[in-house]
Write a protein that holds these residues in place. Structure first.
Motif, PDB file in Angstrom:
ATOM      1  N   THR A  15       0.817  -1.217   0.000  1.00  0.00           N
ATOM      2  CA  THR A  15       0.000   0.000   0.000  1.00  0.00           C
ATOM      3  C   THR A  15       0.854   1.271   0.000  1.00  0.00           C
ATOM      4  O   THR A  15       0.503   2.244  -0.665  1.00  0.00           O
ATOM      5  CB  THR A  15      -0.970   0.022   1.193  1.00  0.00           C
ATOM      6  N   THR A  16       1.969   1.267   0.713  1.00  0.00           N
ATOM      7  CA  THR A  16       2.795   2.466   0.829  1.00  0.00           C
ATOM      8  C   THR A  16       3.740   2.631  -0.354  1.00  0.00           C
ATOM      9  O   THR A  16       3.799   3.703  -0.966  1.00  0.00           O
ATOM     10  CB  THR A  16       3.611   2.439   2.138  1.00  0.00           C
ATOM     11  N   GLU A  17       4.490   1.585  -0.680  1.00  0.00           N
ATOM     12  CA  GLU A  17       5.518   1.692  -1.721  1.00  0.00           C
ATOM     13  C   GLU A  17       4.986   1.452  -3.127  1.00  0.00           C
ATOM     14  O   GLU A  17       5.412   2.097  -4.077  1.00  0.00           O
ATOM     15  CB  GLU A  17       6.673   0.728  -1.434  1.00  0.00           C
ATOM     16  N   LEU A  18       4.062   0.507  -3.279  1.00  0.00           N
ATOM     17  CA  LEU A  18       3.531   0.197  -4.604  1.00  0.00           C
ATOM     18  C   LEU A  18       2.180   0.872  -4.858  1.00  0.00           C
ATOM     19  O   LEU A  18       1.649   0.794  -5.959  1.00  0.00           O
ATOM     20  CB  LEU A  18       3.408  -1.324  -4.779  1.00  0.00           C
ATOM     21  N   HIS A  19       1.623   1.504  -3.828  1.00  0.00           N
ATOM     22  CA  HIS A  19       0.388   2.284  -3.907  1.00  0.00           C
ATOM     23  C   HIS A  19      -0.841   1.448  -4.285  1.00  0.00           C
ATOM     24  O   HIS A  19      -1.768   1.948  -4.925  1.00  0.00           O
ATOM     25  CB  HIS A  19       0.561   3.467  -4.862  1.00  0.00           C
ATOM     26  N   ALA A  20      -0.846   0.187  -3.871  1.00  0.00           N
ATOM     27  CA  ALA A  20      -2.012  -0.669  -4.096  1.00  0.00           C
ATOM     28  C   ALA A  20      -3.149  -0.206  -3.186  1.00  0.00           C
ATOM     29  O   ALA A  20      -2.929   0.323  -2.096  1.00  0.00           O
ATOM     30  CB  ALA A  20      -1.665  -2.124  -3.808  1.00  0.00           C
ATOM     31  N   VAL A  21      -4.368  -0.400  -3.650  1.00  0.00           N
ATOM     32  CA  VAL A  21      -5.547   0.017  -2.885  1.00  0.00           C
ATOM     33  C   VAL A  21      -6.381  -1.203  -2.506  1.00  0.00           C
ATOM     34  O   VAL A  21      -6.326  -2.242  -3.166  1.00  0.00           O
ATOM     35  CB  VAL A  21      -6.412   1.019  -3.688  1.00  0.00           C
ATOM     36  N   GLU A  22      -7.138  -1.059  -1.419  1.00  0.00           N
ATOM     37  CA  GLU A  22      -8.067  -2.085  -0.949  1.00  0.00           C
ATOM     38  C   GLU A  22      -7.426  -3.474  -0.850  1.00  0.00           C
ATOM     39  O   GLU A  22      -7.942  -4.465  -1.358  1.00  0.00           O
ATOM     40  CB  GLU A  22      -9.302  -2.119  -1.850  1.00  0.00           C
ATOM     41  N   VAL A  23      -6.312  -3.522  -0.149  1.00  0.00           N
ATOM     42  CA  VAL A  23      -5.537  -4.759   0.005  1.00  0.00           C
ATOM     43  C   VAL A  23      -5.918  -5.439   1.305  1.00  0.00           C
ATOM     44  O   VAL A  23      -6.053  -4.791   2.345  1.00  0.00           O
ATOM     45  CB  VAL A  23      -4.021  -4.441   0.006  1.00  0.00           C
ATOM     46  N   ARG A  24      -6.078  -6.751   1.245  1.00  0.00           N
ATOM     47  CA  ARG A  24      -6.294  -7.519   2.469  1.00  0.00           C
ATOM     48  C   ARG A  24      -5.265  -8.638   2.515  1.00  0.00           C
ATOM     49  O   ARG A  24      -4.835  -9.152   1.480  1.00  0.00           O
ATOM     50  CB  ARG A  24      -7.712  -8.061   2.544  1.00  0.00           C
ATOM     51  N   SER A  25      -4.865  -8.977   3.723  1.00  0.00           N
ATOM     52  CA  SER A  25      -3.873 -10.043   3.900  1.00  0.00           C
ATOM     53  C   SER A  25      -4.564 -11.362   4.209  1.00  0.00           C
ATOM     54  O   SER A  25      -5.665 -11.396   4.766  1.00  0.00           O
ATOM     55  CB  SER A  25      -2.882  -9.687   5.006  1.00  0.00           C
ATOM     56  N   ILE A  26      -3.878 -12.435   3.832  1.00  0.00           N
ATOM     57  CA  ILE A  26      -4.379 -13.785   4.067  1.00  0.00           C
ATOM     58  C   ILE A  26      -3.259 -14.556   4.775  1.00  0.00           C
ATOM     59  O   ILE A  26      -2.364 -15.098   4.124  1.00  0.00           O
ATOM     60  CB  ILE A  26      -4.753 -14.477   2.743  1.00  0.00           C
ATOM     61  N   PRO A  27      -3.270 -14.562   6.114  1.00  0.00           N
ATOM     62  CA  PRO A  27      -2.221 -15.286   6.840  1.00  0.00           C
ATOM     63  C   PRO A  27      -2.340 -16.787   6.607  1.00  0.00           C
ATOM     64  O   PRO A  27      -3.442 -17.310   6.438  1.00  0.00           O
ATOM     65  CB  PRO A  27      -2.462 -14.939   8.302  1.00  0.00           C
ATOM     66  N   ILE A  28      -1.198 -17.455   6.597  1.00  0.00           N
ATOM     67  CA  ILE A  28      -1.185 -18.908   6.394  1.00  0.00           C
ATOM     68  C   ILE A  28      -1.601 -19.636   7.667  1.00  0.00           C
ATOM     69  O   ILE A  28      -2.265 -20.660   7.622  1.00  0.00           O
ATOM     70  CB  ILE A  28       0.203 -19.360   5.916  1.00  0.00           C
ATOM     71  N   VAL A  29      -1.205 -19.087   8.796  1.00  0.00           N
ATOM     72  CA  VAL A  29      -1.538 -19.673  10.100  1.00  0.00           C
ATOM     73  C   VAL A  29      -2.053 -18.557  11.010  1.00  0.00           C
ATOM     74  O   VAL A  29      -2.172 -17.419  10.582  1.00  0.00           O
ATOM     75  CB  VAL A  29      -0.304 -20.371  10.736  1.00  0.00           C
ATOM     76  N   SER A  30      -2.309 -18.876  12.261  1.00  0.00           N
ATOM     77  CA  SER A  30      -2.792 -17.897  13.228  1.00  0.00           C
ATOM     78  C   SER A  30      -1.885 -16.663  13.267  1.00  0.00           C
ATOM     79  O   SER A  30      -0.664 -16.786  13.267  1.00  0.00           O
ATOM     80  CB  SER A  30      -2.843 -18.533  14.621  1.00  0.00           C
ATOM     81  N   THR A  31      -2.498 -15.486  13.327  1.00  0.00           N
ATOM     82  CA  THR A  31      -1.723 -14.244  13.341  1.00  0.00           C
ATOM     83  C   THR A  31      -0.859 -14.107  14.593  1.00  0.00           C
ATOM     84  O   THR A  31       0.097 -13.343  14.597  1.00  0.00           O
ATOM     85  CB  THR A  31      -2.648 -13.017  13.222  1.00  0.00           C
TER      86      THR A  31
END
Length: 146
Positions: A15-31
């Motif tokens: 979001t900061t460096e590549l300026h992507a919008v509306e990004v959500r993360s998908i963790p592989i395991v428990s955060t």
């Protein structure tokens, strides 16, 4: 570092460096899981995957590319950096790989599929340098914190 912190770092880079919008993360395991030997996180915009970071402790495997063909060592981007630019294929993906200490890591970015406020990403040479810097700094932090 926890799984959640890893995902936060990846999302922040996009979001900061590549300026992507509306990004959500998908963790592989428990955060809350503390990463000791491996970890990873994927990012998406809606249902579309746009990025991925994977790292693993690999004392007996000095090849961070996991044996995939097409990677080219790019010393101009960093001493231990390989790049696989698939943008000429249908996938429009660029993969960056590095090895730091005994740790192998890969950062994958979907180029035009990643949406910014101005449209598709279209990675520039400067974006590639930023990506390599993020990859090496994050991997170094994970490798040194052990």
């Amino acid at each position: 570092m926890t799984q959640g912190e890893l995902c936060d770092a990846l999302k922040n880079f996009f979001t900061t460096e590549l300026h992507a919008v509306e990004v959500r993360s998908i963790p592989i395991v428990s955060t809350d899981l503390v990463l000791k030997w491996s970890g990873g996180c994927s990012l998406a915009q809606g249902q579309n995957p746009i990025g991925n970071y994977q790292m693993r402790n690999a004392p007996d495997d000095a090849d961070p590319t996991e044996g995939r063909r097409g990677y080219v060592k790019q010393p101009e981007l960093g001493e231990a950096v390989w790049v696989y630019d698939l943008r000429t294929d249908r996938s429009n993906t660029v993969r960056f790989a590095t090895r730091i200490n005994n740790w192998n890591a890969i950062l994958e970015i979907s180029d035009t599929e990643t949406q910014t406020a101005e449209g598709g990403l279209h990675l520039t040479d400067d974006d590639k340098r930023k990506s390599v810097q993020f990859l090496t700094e994050l991997t170094t932090k994970l490798a040194v914190d052990r």
